[in-house]
Write a protein that holds these residues in place. Structure first.
Motif, PDB file in Angstrom:
ATOM      1  N   SER A 170     -27.772 -80.795  47.123  1.00  0.00           N
ATOM      2  CA  SER A 170     -26.848 -80.861  48.447  1.00  0.00           C
ATOM      3  C   SER A 170     -27.688 -81.162  49.322  1.00  0.00           C
ATOM      4  N   LEU A 171     -27.644 -82.126  50.298  1.00  0.00           N
ATOM      5  CA  LEU A 171     -28.456 -82.242  51.495  1.00  0.00           C
ATOM      6  C   LEU A 171     -27.982 -83.506  52.446  1.00  0.00           C
ATOM      7  N   ASP A 172     -27.337 -82.894  53.680  1.00  0.00           N
ATOM      8  CA  ASP A 172     -26.570 -83.489  54.393  1.00  0.00           C
ATOM      9  C   ASP A 172     -27.318 -84.526  55.681  1.00  0.00           C
ATOM     10  N   SER A 173     -28.783 -84.093  55.914  1.00  0.00           N
ATOM     11  CA  SER A 173     -29.305 -84.848  56.934  1.00  0.00           C
ATOM     12  C   SER A 173     -30.854 -84.637  56.650  1.00  0.00           C
ATOM     13  N   LEU A 174     -31.620 -85.539  57.066  1.00  0.00           N
ATOM     14  CA  LEU A 174     -32.982 -85.354  57.056  1.00  0.00           C
ATOM     15  C   LEU A 174     -33.388 -84.862  58.468  1.00  0.00           C
ATOM     16  N   ASP A 175     -32.667 -84.964  59.748  1.00  0.00           N
ATOM     17  CA  ASP A 175     -32.744 -84.454  60.757  1.00  0.00           C
ATOM     18  C   ASP A 175     -32.729 -82.968  61.039  1.00  0.00           C
ATOM     19  N   PRO A 176     -33.612 -82.326  61.322  1.00  0.00           N
ATOM     20  CA  PRO A 176     -33.820 -80.808  61.329  1.00  0.00           C
ATOM     21  C   PRO A 176     -32.463 -80.153  62.250  1.00  0.00           C
ATOM     22  N   GLU A 177     -32.213 -80.884  63.390  1.00  0.00           N
ATOM     23  CA  GLU A 177     -30.945 -80.295  63.973  1.00  0.00           C
ATOM     24  C   GLU A 177     -29.803 -80.322  63.505  1.00  0.00           C
ATOM     25  N   VAL A 178     -29.451 -81.858  62.619  1.00  0.00           N
ATOM     26  CA  VAL A 178     -28.202 -81.949  62.304  1.00  0.00           C
ATOM     27  C   VAL A 178     -28.049 -81.102  61.150  1.00  0.00           C
ATOM     28  N   PHE A 179     -29.117 -80.887  60.284  1.00  0.00           N
ATOM     29  CA  PHE A 179     -29.043 -80.262  58.991  1.00  0.00           C
ATOM     30  C   PHE A 179     -28.742 -78.591  59.372  1.00  0.00           C
ATOM     31  N   ALA A 180     -29.516 -77.961  60.513  1.00  0.00           N
ATOM     32  CA  ALA A 180     -29.487 -76.814  60.708  1.00  0.00           C
ATOM     33  C   ALA A 180     -28.067 -76.520  61.141  1.00  0.00           C
ATOM     34  N   ARG A 181     -27.065 -77.644  61.951  1.00  0.00           N
ATOM     35  CA  ARG A 181     -25.960 -77.424  62.447  1.00  0.00           C
ATOM     36  C   ARG A 181     -24.976 -77.497  61.146  1.00  0.00           C
TER      37      ARG A 181
ATOM     38  N   ASN B 159     -25.386 -76.736  58.034  1.00  0.00           N
ATOM     39  CA  ASN B 159     -25.458 -75.443  56.841  1.00  0.00           C
ATOM     40  C   ASN B 159     -25.116 -74.205  57.638  1.00  0.00           C
ATOM     41  N   GLY B 160     -24.776 -74.116  59.083  1.00  0.00           N
ATOM     42  CA  GLY B 160     -24.031 -73.182  59.629  1.00  0.00           C
ATOM     43  C   GLY B 160     -24.823 -71.880  59.780  1.00  0.00           C
ATOM     44  N   ILE B 161     -26.432 -71.907  59.299  1.00  0.00           N
ATOM     45  CA  ILE B 161     -27.176 -70.798  59.622  1.00  0.00           C
ATOM     46  C   ILE B 161     -28.545 -71.254  60.005  1.00  0.00           C
ATOM     47  N   GLY B 162     -28.628 -72.229  60.431  1.00  0.00           N
ATOM     48  CA  GLY B 162     -29.886 -72.834  61.002  1.00  0.00           C
ATOM     49  C   GLY B 162     -31.001 -72.883  59.893  1.00  0.00           C
ATOM     50  N   PHE B 163     -30.741 -73.226  58.516  1.00  0.00           N
ATOM     51  CA  PHE B 163     -31.638 -73.251  57.603  1.00  0.00           C
ATOM     52  C   PHE B 163     -32.389 -74.636  57.810  1.00  0.00           C
ATOM     53  N   PRO B 164     -33.804 -74.395  57.539  1.00  0.00           N
ATOM     54  CA  PRO B 164     -34.631 -75.693  57.845  1.00  0.00           C
ATOM     55  C   PRO B 164     -34.646 -76.560  56.523  1.00  0.00           C
ATOM     56  N   VAL B 165     -34.396 -77.838  57.165  1.00  0.00           N
ATOM     57  CA  VAL B 165     -34.374 -78.911  55.906  1.00  0.00           C
ATOM     58  C   VAL B 165     -35.662 -79.173  55.267  1.00  0.00           C
ATOM     59  N   SER B 166     -36.806 -78.734  55.841  1.00  0.00           N
ATOM     60  CA  SER B 166     -38.054 -78.815  55.012  1.00  0.00           C
ATOM     61  C   SER B 166     -38.174 -77.870  53.867  1.00  0.00           C
ATOM     62  N   ARG B 167     -37.366 -76.807  53.880  1.00  0.00           N
ATOM     63  CA  ARG B 167     -37.329 -75.924  52.662  1.00  0.00           C
ATOM     64  C   ARG B 167     -36.672 -76.525  51.457  1.00  0.00           C
ATOM     65  N   VAL B 168     -35.580 -77.416  51.986  1.00  0.00           N
ATOM     66  CA  VAL B 168     -34.716 -77.965  50.890  1.00  0.00           C
ATOM     67  C   VAL B 168     -35.515 -79.093  50.286  1.00  0.00           C
ATOM     68  N   LEU B 169     -36.508 -79.712  51.152  1.00  0.00           N
ATOM     69  CA  LEU B 169     -37.227 -80.831  50.847  1.00  0.00           C
ATOM     70  C   LEU B 169     -38.238 -80.309  49.756  1.00  0.00           C
ATOM     71  N   GLU B 170     -38.743 -79.270  50.251  1.00  0.00           N
ATOM     72  CA  GLU B 170     -39.809 -78.396  48.996  1.00  0.00           C
ATOM     73  C   GLU B 170     -39.041 -78.174  47.939  1.00  0.00           C
ATOM     74  N   GLY B 171     -37.808 -77.852  47.868  1.00  0.00           N
ATOM     75  CA  GLY B 171     -37.300 -77.090  46.728  1.00  0.00           C
ATOM     76  C   GLY B 171     -37.018 -78.601  45.643  1.00  0.00           C
ATOM     77  N   ILE B 172     -36.872 -79.670  46.560  1.00  0.00           N
ATOM     78  CA  ILE B 172     -36.490 -81.033  45.658  1.00  0.00           C
ATOM     79  C   ILE B 172     -37.905 -81.550  44.996  1.00  0.00           C
ATOM     80  N   ASP B 173     -38.987 -81.280  45.911  1.00  0.00           N
ATOM     81  CA  ASP B 173     -40.292 -81.723  45.385  1.00  0.00           C
ATOM     82  C   ASP B 173     -40.743 -80.590  44.011  1.00  0.00           C
ATOM     83  N   ALA B 174     -40.124 -79.254  44.316  1.00  0.00           N
ATOM     84  CA  ALA B 174     -40.546 -78.462  43.089  1.00  0.00           C
ATOM     85  C   ALA B 174     -39.667 -78.766  41.698  1.00  0.00           C
TER      86      ALA B 174
END
Ligand code: SAM
Ligand code: SF4
Ligand code: SF4
Length: 345
Positions: free
Chosen positions: A134-145, A147-162
């Motif tokens: 699940s990934l709702d935005s590539l925009d770090p601010e929108v994504f952080a808002r 997911n409700g905990i400010g989680f960085p989108v970059s980490r999810v993108l790394e997860g997708i790569d993994a």
């Protein structure tokens, strides 16, 4: 083993509207490390929220037994979900159990991707073949808002790569679109996915549960999503791969892959709904908008045989007449509904 259409009890496992059982979603936890605004809003699910105690969760052995019981009823596709399934300890052990069950042709998992960098390899080694992130935005601010905990989108993108490196293919991406929050993220996500060779499925924001304060005005219709993307990258419809496929598929005319849209609100698909859901405590739900589940855990822990449990599932399925999304109205609005994180989407 009885043929698919003739479970113990004789008659076909069809519900009151003639629908067969084909998919099973099995939740392994109600907990989550995110607090997505449309699912577990942080102001309601705070630090003091009482999640299910460990002893009440089905063990992996109990859940795997249920999957074995479901298979002869026609279930070929199993999705592990939650809450966030990757927060449950030793999840690869459960994947290994399910991947060894004959008849499970398609085993997959839905995750928010936060722990995927660490777990993609072990999950693939355990027999998982594909995954949905699940990934709702590539925009770090929108994504952080969102997911409700400010989680960085970059980490999810790394997860997708993994996940891709581990051979989980295809990786599918789920995006819930909520008006005023991430509607501007739709086109950038489509553009990114085209370049990355991934398929995104855009999901209409649903009135599941009672915590998210859903309003019809917050729903971005699937037709609008298709128009937005199609204006930049022309699209054409693709025939469904199988009956009961919930996503409407569209492909880029230039051959750049495809997208899916899940129009559960504006174009309900209850007529083809072939899914059963089992919560982390072993309750069987036959609709996302169910008011209560049918307790399978008592049977599992009370000495019932596989045939007895299967007969109980058949009875529930045969009595099913759910079509909530088709009858959504002022009258259904106040009804109690199970929360999405309890039955996994
Ligand atoms: N935690 C995992 C995740 O987020 O992928 C799995 C469980 S989550 C409940 C499953 C899916 O339901 C996610 O793709 C999520 O975006 C979607 N979802 C949750 N609440 C929703 C809502 N109100 N409307 C539409 N989709 C929703
Ligand atoms: Fe957690 Fe998934 Fe719900 Fe988000 S959608 S709060 S990640 S269970
Ligand atoms: Fe199935 Fe219920 Fe969704 Fe209709 S509203 S598609 S019956 S889960």
């Amino acid at each position: 083993m009885p043929p698919m259409d003739a479970p113990p009890g004789g008659a076909p496992a069809r519900d009151l509207l003639g629908r067969r059982l084909h998919d099973l979603r099995i939740s392994v936890t109600d907990r989550c490390n995110f607090r997505c605004v449309y699912c577990m809003p942080a102001e309601i699910f705070g630090a003091d929220f009482a999640f299910v105690p460990r002893a009440e969760l089905l063990s992996y052995e109990e859940s795997a037994r249920l999957v074995r019981i479901f298979v002869p009823l026609g279930v070929e596709k199993v999705r592990i979900t939650g809450g966030e399934p990757l927060v449950r300890r030793d999840l690869p052990d459960f994947v290994a159990m399910l991947s060894a069950i004959p008849g499970v042709r398609d085993l997959t998992l839905t995750t928010n991707g936060a722990a995927l960098r660490r777990l993609a390899g072990p999950l693939a080694d355990a027999g998982l073949r594909r995954i949905t992130v699940s990934l709702d935005s590539l925009d770090p601010e929108v994504f952080a808002r969102m997911n409700g905990i400010g989680f960085p989108v970059s980490r999810v993108l790394e997860g997708i790569d993994a996940a891709r490196e581990a051979g989980l293919a295809p990786v599918k991406v789920n995006t819930v679109v909520r008006r005023g929050l991430n509607d501007a993220s739709v086109l950038p996500l489509a553009r990114w996915a085209r370049e990355a060779g991934l398929t995104v499925r855009f999901i209409e924001y649903m009135d599941v549960g009672q915590a998210n304060g859903w309003r019809l005005d917050d729903v971005v219709p699937a037709s609008e999503i298709v128009d937005t993307i199609g204006r930049e990258f022309p699209l054409e419809p693709v025939a469904p791969a199988y009956r009961g496929e919930v996503a409407d598929r569209w492909r880029y005319v230039d051959g750049g892959g495809e997208i899916g849209v899940i129009a559960s609100v504006t174009e309900p698909f209850c007529g083809d709904c072939s899914r059963a859901r089992v919560s982390a405590v072993g309750e069987l739900y036959t609709c996302l908008f169910g008011t209560h589940g049918h307790d399978l855990r008592s049977l599992l822990r009370g000495g019932a045989t596989d045939d007895e449990i299967r007969a109980s599932i058949v009875e529930v399925w045969r009595g099913r007449a759910d079509r909530y999304s088709e009858i959504r109205s002022d009258e259904t609005e106040g009804l109690p509904r199970v929360e999405m994180f309890a039955i996994g989407g």
